[in-house]
Design a protein around this motif. Structure first.
Motif, mmCIF file in Angstrom:
data_model
loop_
_atom_site.group_PDB
_atom_site.id
_atom_site.type_symbol
_atom_site.label_atom_id
_atom_site.label_comp_id
_atom_site.label_asym_id
_atom_site.label_seq_id
_atom_site.Cartn_x
_atom_site.Cartn_y
_atom_site.Cartn_z
ATOM 1 N N VAL A 136 0.859 -1.180 0.000
ATOM 2 C CA VAL A 136 0.000 0.000 0.000
ATOM 3 C C VAL A 136 0.901 1.237 0.000
ATOM 4 O O VAL A 136 1.623 1.481 0.970
ATOM 5 C CB VAL A 136 -0.935 0.019 1.219
ATOM 6 N N SER A 137 0.862 1.996 -1.087
ATOM 7 C CA SER A 137 1.649 3.227 -1.139
ATOM 8 C C SER A 137 0.693 4.413 -1.002
ATOM 9 O O SER A 137 0.007 4.550 -0.005
ATOM 10 C CB SER A 137 2.482 3.298 -2.417
ATOM 11 N N SER A 138 0.595 5.260 -2.018
ATOM 12 C CA SER A 138 -0.257 6.441 -1.953
ATOM 13 C C SER A 138 -0.210 7.135 -3.303
ATOM 14 O O SER A 138 0.762 6.998 -4.051
ATOM 15 C CB SER A 138 0.248 7.406 -0.868
ATOM 16 N N VAL A 139 -1.251 7.926 -3.601
ATOM 17 C CA VAL A 139 -1.175 8.757 -4.810
ATOM 18 C C VAL A 139 -0.060 9.780 -4.681
ATOM 19 O O VAL A 139 0.380 10.360 -5.684
ATOM 20 C CB VAL A 139 -2.519 9.457 -5.105
ATOM 21 N N ALA A 140 0.437 9.993 -3.454
ATOM 22 C CA ALA A 140 1.590 10.871 -3.262
ATOM 23 C C ALA A 140 2.818 10.351 -3.987
ATOM 24 O O ALA A 140 3.765 11.107 -4.224
ATOM 25 C CB ALA A 140 1.892 11.023 -1.770
ATOM 26 N N GLY A 178 0.612 -3.486 -6.025
ATOM 27 C CA GLY A 178 0.420 -2.436 -5.037
ATOM 28 C C GLY A 178 -0.895 -1.715 -5.198
ATOM 29 O O GLY A 178 -1.600 -1.864 -6.204
ATOM 30 N N ILE A 179 -1.230 -0.929 -4.188
ATOM 31 C CA ILE A 179 -2.411 -0.076 -4.187
ATOM 32 C C ILE A 179 -1.960 1.322 -3.798
ATOM 33 O O ILE A 179 -1.216 1.497 -2.828
ATOM 34 C CB ILE A 179 -3.456 -0.563 -3.170
ATOM 35 N N ALA A 180 -2.412 2.324 -4.553
ATOM 36 C CA ALA A 180 -2.131 3.722 -4.228
ATOM 37 C C ALA A 180 -3.447 4.406 -3.866
ATOM 38 O O ALA A 180 -4.195 4.836 -4.744
ATOM 39 C CB ALA A 180 -1.466 4.429 -5.399
ATOM 40 N N PRO A 181 -3.768 4.473 -2.576
ATOM 41 C CA PRO A 181 -5.019 5.117 -2.170
ATOM 42 C C PRO A 181 -4.976 6.627 -2.365
ATOM 43 O O PRO A 181 -3.912 7.261 -2.296
ATOM 44 C CB PRO A 181 -5.121 4.780 -0.679
ATOM 45 N N GLU A 215 -12.636 0.037 3.220
ATOM 46 C CA GLU A 215 -13.305 -1.046 2.503
ATOM 47 C C GLU A 215 -13.061 -0.956 1.003
ATOM 48 O O GLU A 215 -12.960 -1.977 0.315
ATOM 49 C CB GLU A 215 -14.799 -1.031 2.814
ATOM 50 N N ASP A 216 -12.964 0.270 0.481
ATOM 51 C CA ASP A 216 -12.618 0.437 -0.934
ATOM 52 C C ASP A 216 -11.245 -0.168 -1.220
ATOM 53 O O ASP A 216 -11.028 -0.812 -2.257
ATOM 54 C CB ASP A 216 -12.598 1.917 -1.321
ATOM 55 N N MET A 217 -10.313 0.064 -0.320
ATOM 56 C CA MET A 217 -8.959 -0.460 -0.503
ATOM 57 C C MET A 217 -8.946 -1.979 -0.337
ATOM 58 O O MET A 217 -8.185 -2.682 -1.007
ATOM 59 C CB MET A 217 -7.989 0.195 0.485
ATOM 60 N N ALA A 218 -9.818 -2.481 0.539
ATOM 61 C CA ALA A 218 -9.916 -3.929 0.715
ATOM 62 C C ALA A 218 -10.371 -4.594 -0.574
ATOM 63 O O ALA A 218 -9.872 -5.668 -0.942
ATOM 64 C CB ALA A 218 -10.884 -4.258 1.857
ATOM 65 N N GLY A 219 -11.295 -3.965 -1.275
ATOM 66 C CA GLY A 219 -11.755 -4.528 -2.543
ATOM 67 C C GLY A 219 -10.625 -4.672 -3.541
ATOM 68 O O GLY A 219 -10.500 -5.695 -4.230
ATOM 69 N N ALA A 220 -9.783 -3.639 -3.616
ATOM 70 C CA ALA A 220 -8.641 -3.706 -4.527
ATOM 71 C C ALA A 220 -7.660 -4.792 -4.103
ATOM 72 O O ALA A 220 -7.117 -5.526 -4.941
ATOM 73 C CB ALA A 220 -7.941 -2.354 -4.582
ATOM 74 N N ALA A 221 -7.432 -4.907 -2.789
ATOM 75 C CA ALA A 221 -6.491 -5.917 -2.294
ATOM 76 C C ALA A 221 -7.007 -7.328 -2.555
ATOM 77 O O ALA A 221 -6.240 -8.213 -2.965
ATOM 78 C CB ALA A 221 -6.245 -5.711 -0.805
ATOM 79 N N THR A 233 1.458 -8.525 -12.348
ATOM 80 C CA THR A 233 2.526 -8.373 -11.369
ATOM 81 C C THR A 233 3.289 -7.097 -11.667
ATOM 82 O O THR A 233 3.366 -6.644 -12.814
ATOM 83 C CB THR A 233 3.478 -9.588 -11.344
ATOM 84 N N GLY A 234 3.812 -6.488 -10.621
ATOM 85 C CA GLY A 234 4.574 -5.254 -10.764
ATOM 86 C C GLY A 234 3.725 -4.012 -10.966
ATOM 87 O O GLY A 234 4.259 -2.950 -11.277
ATOM 88 N N GLN A 235 2.427 -4.117 -10.741
ATOM 89 C CA GLN A 235 1.517 -3.005 -11.015
ATOM 90 C C GLN A 235 1.003 -2.391 -9.711
ATOM 91 O O GLN A 235 0.784 -3.087 -8.725
ATOM 92 C CB GLN A 235 0.327 -3.480 -11.841
ATOM 93 N N THR A 236 0.782 -1.085 -9.736
ATOM 94 C CA THR A 236 0.159 -0.396 -8.614
ATOM 95 C C THR A 236 -1.163 0.196 -9.074
ATOM 96 O O THR A 236 -1.192 1.040 -9.985
ATOM 97 C CB THR A 236 1.064 0.711 -8.052
ATOM 98 N N LEU A 237 -2.253 -0.259 -8.462
ATOM 99 C CA LEU A 237 -3.581 0.252 -8.790
ATOM 100 C C LEU A 237 -3.815 1.567 -8.057
ATOM 101 O O LEU A 237 -3.660 1.650 -6.834
ATOM 102 C CB LEU A 237 -4.656 -0.745 -8.368
ATOM 103 N N VAL A 238 -4.190 2.597 -8.800
ATOM 104 C CA VAL A 238 -4.568 3.872 -8.195
ATOM 105 C C VAL A 238 -6.048 3.811 -7.850
ATOM 106 O O VAL A 238 -6.896 3.629 -8.721
ATOM 107 C CB VAL A 238 -4.279 5.048 -9.148
ATOM 108 N N VAL A 239 -6.349 3.937 -6.566
ATOM 109 C CA VAL A 239 -7.727 3.845 -6.086
ATOM 110 C C VAL A 239 -8.042 5.160 -5.373
ATOM 111 O O VAL A 239 -7.898 5.288 -4.153
ATOM 112 C CB VAL A 239 -7.901 2.639 -5.128
ATOM 113 N N ASP A 240 -8.441 6.162 -6.158
ATOM 114 C CA ASP A 240 -8.530 7.525 -5.627
ATOM 115 C C ASP A 240 -9.771 8.300 -6.010
ATOM 116 O O ASP A 240 -9.833 9.513 -5.819
ATOM 117 C CB ASP A 240 -7.288 8.315 -6.045
ATOM 118 N N GLY A 241 -10.772 7.617 -6.557
ATOM 119 C CA GLY A 241 -11.985 8.318 -6.951
ATOM 120 C C GLY A 241 -11.803 9.294 -8.101
ATOM 121 O O GLY A 241 -12.661 10.134 -8.342
#
Length: 246
Positions: A136-140, A178-181, A215-221, A233-241
């Motif tokens: 879990v990273s961040s849109v930052a 990864g996930i970038a919230p 819960e939104d991040m849980a769905g992505a995970a 593999t090697g991808q980070t999903l941006v989950v930021d609305g």
């Protein structure tokens, strides 16, 4: 067809799963049948009973101080191999504290150095079980955060690490994603979410018109850990609305 989101019989470890986004992810896996272990910095789970963003029901708790560079190895030896490793540890320091050497080092130690420490500690077990790791990273990671340079740089480093480990460890039979919230109300974002004017300004910048939830991040995970993402593999999903679309 079997339910691809059924994690019955799987062991999941969520670093930083005692509160916030990590806790939402942990409870998401538990709701889908997994045996879930979480870590936090407090001595035991009883210390989280009054925390608003913490629900440890049905979870197994272990204390872990990721600033101790040997602690991840000790945890891996104690709990053994897992099928899914989620790394959701993170800190930030405001009021320009990250421009100092002390502030910079403190944030980078948790947000980046510990990610590799934990990955290294659990790599063999994940490989043996054909598992996967989610960071879990961040849109930052993909934009400027003018007052928190260590946070932005460490999250960019974590997203880059996902790419490199995703490629390097594919041969070992495990996937790394990864996930970038975006903006999710947690202790780290309270400086914005608990401030009415800042919160409203942030909401105006989000096309979907709301903040994200754990819960939104849980769905992505859950998706990334499931067979539905078996070719990723090697991808980070941006989950930021849609926050970073413009």
């Amino acid at each position: 067809m079997n339910n691809p989101l059924d994690f019955s019989g799987k062991r999941v470890l969520v670093i930083g799963g005692s509160s916030g986004i990590g806790n939402g992810i942990a409870q998401g896996f538990r709701a889908h049948g997994a045996a879930v272990i979480v870590t936090g910095t407090r001595p035991d789970e009883g210390d989280y009973l009054e925390a608003e963003d913490s629900d440890l029901r049905g979870l197994t708790y272990h204390r872990l101080d990721v600033t101790d560079r040997d602690a991840a190895d000790a945890l891996a030896a104690e709990i053994g191999a897992v099928d899914v490793l989620v790394q959701s540890q993170g800190v930030v320091r405001y009021k320009r504290a990250e421009f100092t050497r002390e502030g910079w080092d403190a944030v980078v130690d948790v947000n980046l150095n510990s990610v590799m420490d934990v990955a290294r500690a659990f790599h063999q077990g994940l490989a043996e079980r054909g598992g996967n790791m989610i960071v879990v990273s961040s849109v930052a990671a993909f934009k400027s955060t003018i007052g928190t340079p260590a946070y932005a740089a460490s999250k960019a480093g974590a997203a880059s690490l996902v790419k490199t480990l995703g490629e390097a460890w594919a041969k070992d039979g495990l996937r790394v994603n990864g996930i970038a919230p975006g903006l999710v109300p947690t202790k780290l974002t309270a400086v914005t979410t608990d401030h009415p004017e800042r919160r409203e300004a942030s909401l105006r910048a989000i096309p979907l018109g709301r903040m994200g939830t754990p819960e939104d991040m849980a769905g992505a995970a859950l998706f990334l850990a499931s067979p539905l993402a078996s070719y990723m593999t090697g991808q980070t999903l941006v989950v930021d609305g849609g926050l970073t679309l413009s």
